[in-house]
Enzyme design. Structure first.
Site, mmCIF file in Angstrom:
data_model
loop_
_atom_site.group_PDB
_atom_site.id
_atom_site.type_symbol
_atom_site.label_atom_id
_atom_site.label_comp_id
_atom_site.label_asym_id
_atom_site.label_seq_id
_atom_site.Cartn_x
_atom_site.Cartn_y
_atom_site.Cartn_z
ATOM 1 N N LYS A 145 -24.851 -17.833 29.555
ATOM 2 C CA LYS A 145 -24.463 -17.193 30.779
ATOM 3 C C LYS A 145 -24.894 -18.298 32.114
ATOM 4 C CE LYS A 145 -22.489 -12.754 29.741
ATOM 5 N NZ LYS A 145 -22.956 -12.105 28.468
ATOM 6 N N PHE B 74 -25.407 -6.028 22.535
ATOM 7 C CA PHE B 74 -24.236 -6.897 22.350
ATOM 8 C C PHE B 74 -24.703 -8.342 22.276
ATOM 9 C CE2 PHE B 74 -20.970 -9.618 24.254
ATOM 10 C CZ PHE B 74 -19.957 -9.138 23.667
ATOM 11 N N ASP C 254 -32.450 -11.978 22.649
ATOM 12 C CA ASP C 254 -31.131 -12.493 23.229
ATOM 13 C C ASP C 254 -31.386 -12.271 24.684
ATOM 14 O OD1 ASP C 254 -28.496 -12.627 24.056
ATOM 15 O OD2 ASP C 254 -27.575 -11.320 22.755
#
Ligand SMILES: *Cc1c(COP(=O)(O)O)cnc(C)c1O
Length: 404
Positions: A253, A139, A224
């Site tokens: 995040k 993702f 990532d």
């Protein structure tokens, strides 16, 4: 307007229906606790999806926000600013990177990484070197480029023609990667622990082999670390424990501890492909976001907090294994640091969401990662009492699901 009565029904009236939020509307948080409109108290094991690395309203973040909020919020990148430069310097000093690009989210950080990888490969090796290889179940965000690089076609289908030359192979499958990588490969993009895909750790030997294959084919390795970064796995960034250094790393995040910010980190050599005018963002690197992120970074990047993550992982594992010993509902507890997943046993296949809903009833917020994994991504500084109380609630939720 501030005395307007707000209800959950309003969501269905005025919001685009791309989410299905819970019935409760939280209004306040402190540490790992959250209170809803009715004053019901919840324990937060979700951390805003691995974002609230210091819980809710951590004093260091509140104070940075207030202080910067009274000084300067935004300039655009027509000018630089002190918080952005300080944060960039700290990121560079603490990692492999020599250059930083700021944006506002994980998807944007990955969008920048993908565009940089393509531009660098084309400038350095020629127009044919455009293949991007990513992993099934990966993702990387929801912009069209990042969602196409993500490994779930369901998320990228239905929007017309996709960005081209992107291939997917199974995670931890070296032979599959060998079969598609070539001198035409521009970059291999991976999470150093798949989060949304189900809390799947890479084999250490696999990551090393991916690095070697990238080197053989002059392809960039992009990590990532939007979910794994900023202390989540017990290292500042997950790559540090894997013994493999990427060429480009993305962070978001937890980077802002709850304030939107994203960053792309890379080397000077690769960064040079982003000449003036090649990429940008109006808000990216604004002083308010960077001041909060600097406070979050300073607080997390300490031995006490990073060590504390490992200690907390042990509390969780112990508690979850004890629950599982009684109810046998999990095949395994996996993940690293405070990014943990309980995998459903055969009997509970596809029912992770039932555990999440039962937990909500017990006033505990958890996450899922697909239909078969209950995921925990709590505050990195959650207290022992909060963990114990949350696990007690989780046990009651598990009992309810198991006993029907
Ligand atoms: C959450 C996530 C993203 C997307 O971040 P946004 O801030 O939602 O755009 C990208 N990559 C990974 C690994 C993530 O977990």
């Amino acid at each position: 307007m501030s005395d307007m009565a707000v209800t959950r029904e309003m969501f269905d009236q005025v919001m685009v229906p791309n989410y299905a939020p819970a019935q409760v509307i939280p209004v306040r948080g402190k540490g790992a606790r959250v209170w809803d409109q009715q004053g019901r108290e919840f324990i937060d094991f979700a951390g805003g999806i691995a974002v609230n690395c210091l819980g809710h309203c951590h004093p260091a973040l509140v104070s940075a926000l207030k202080e910067q909020g009274e000084k300067l919020w935004h300039l655009s990148n027509v000018m630089t600013n002190e918080p952005a430069l300080r944060l960039a310097k700290k990121l560079v000093d603490a990692t492999f990177a020599e250059k930083v690009y700021f944006c506002n989210s994980g998807a944007e950080a990955n969008e920048a990484a993908l565009k940089l990888a393509r531009r660098y490969a084309i400038d350095t090796h020629g127009p044919e070197k455009t293949q991007i290889i990513a992993f099934t179940q990966g993702f990387h965000g929801r912009t069209f480029f990042t969602v196409t690089v993500g490994g779930q076609a369901a998320y990228s289908d239905g929007f017309g023609p996709k960005p081209a030359d992107i291939d997917h192979v199974p995670y931890n499958d070296l032979d599959a990667l060998k079969a598609v990588i070539s001198d035409r490969t521009c970059a291999v993009v991976m999470e150093p622990l798949q989060g949304e895909g189900g809390i799947i750790s890479p084999e250490p030997a696999f990551v090393k082999a991916v690095r070697e294959l990238c080197d053989q084919h002059n392809a960039l390795l992009v990590f990532d670390e939007v979910q794994t970064g900023v202390g989540r796995t017990g290292a500042l960034y997950a790559y540090m424990d894997l013994g493999v250094t990427p060429d480009i790393l993305t962070s978001a995040k937890a980077l802002g501890g709850g304030f939107p910010i994203g960053a792309m980190l890379t080397t000077s050599k690769i960064a040079a492909a982003f000449k003036v005018g090649t990429h940008g963002s109006t808000y990216g690197g604004n002083p308010l976001a960077c001041a909060v992120a600097e406070a979050a970074f300073d607080t997390v990047n300490t031995d006490a907090v990073l060590h504390g993550v490992r200690e907390r992982e042990a509390w969780y594992r112990e508690g979850l294994e004890a629950i599982n010993a009684k109810y046998g509902c999990f095949k395994e507890v996996r993940g690293k640091g405070l990014l943990l997943g309980c995998v459903m046993s055969e009997q509970f296949q596809g029912r992770a969401r039932d555990f999440l809903l039962a937990a909500m009833e017990e006033q505990l917020m958890v996450l899922i990662a697909g239909a078969n994994v209950v995921r925990f991504a709590p505050s990195l500084v959650i207290t022992k009492d909060e963990v114990a109380e949350g696990l007690a609630r989780f046990e009651r939720a598990v009992a309810k699901v198991v006993n029907g």
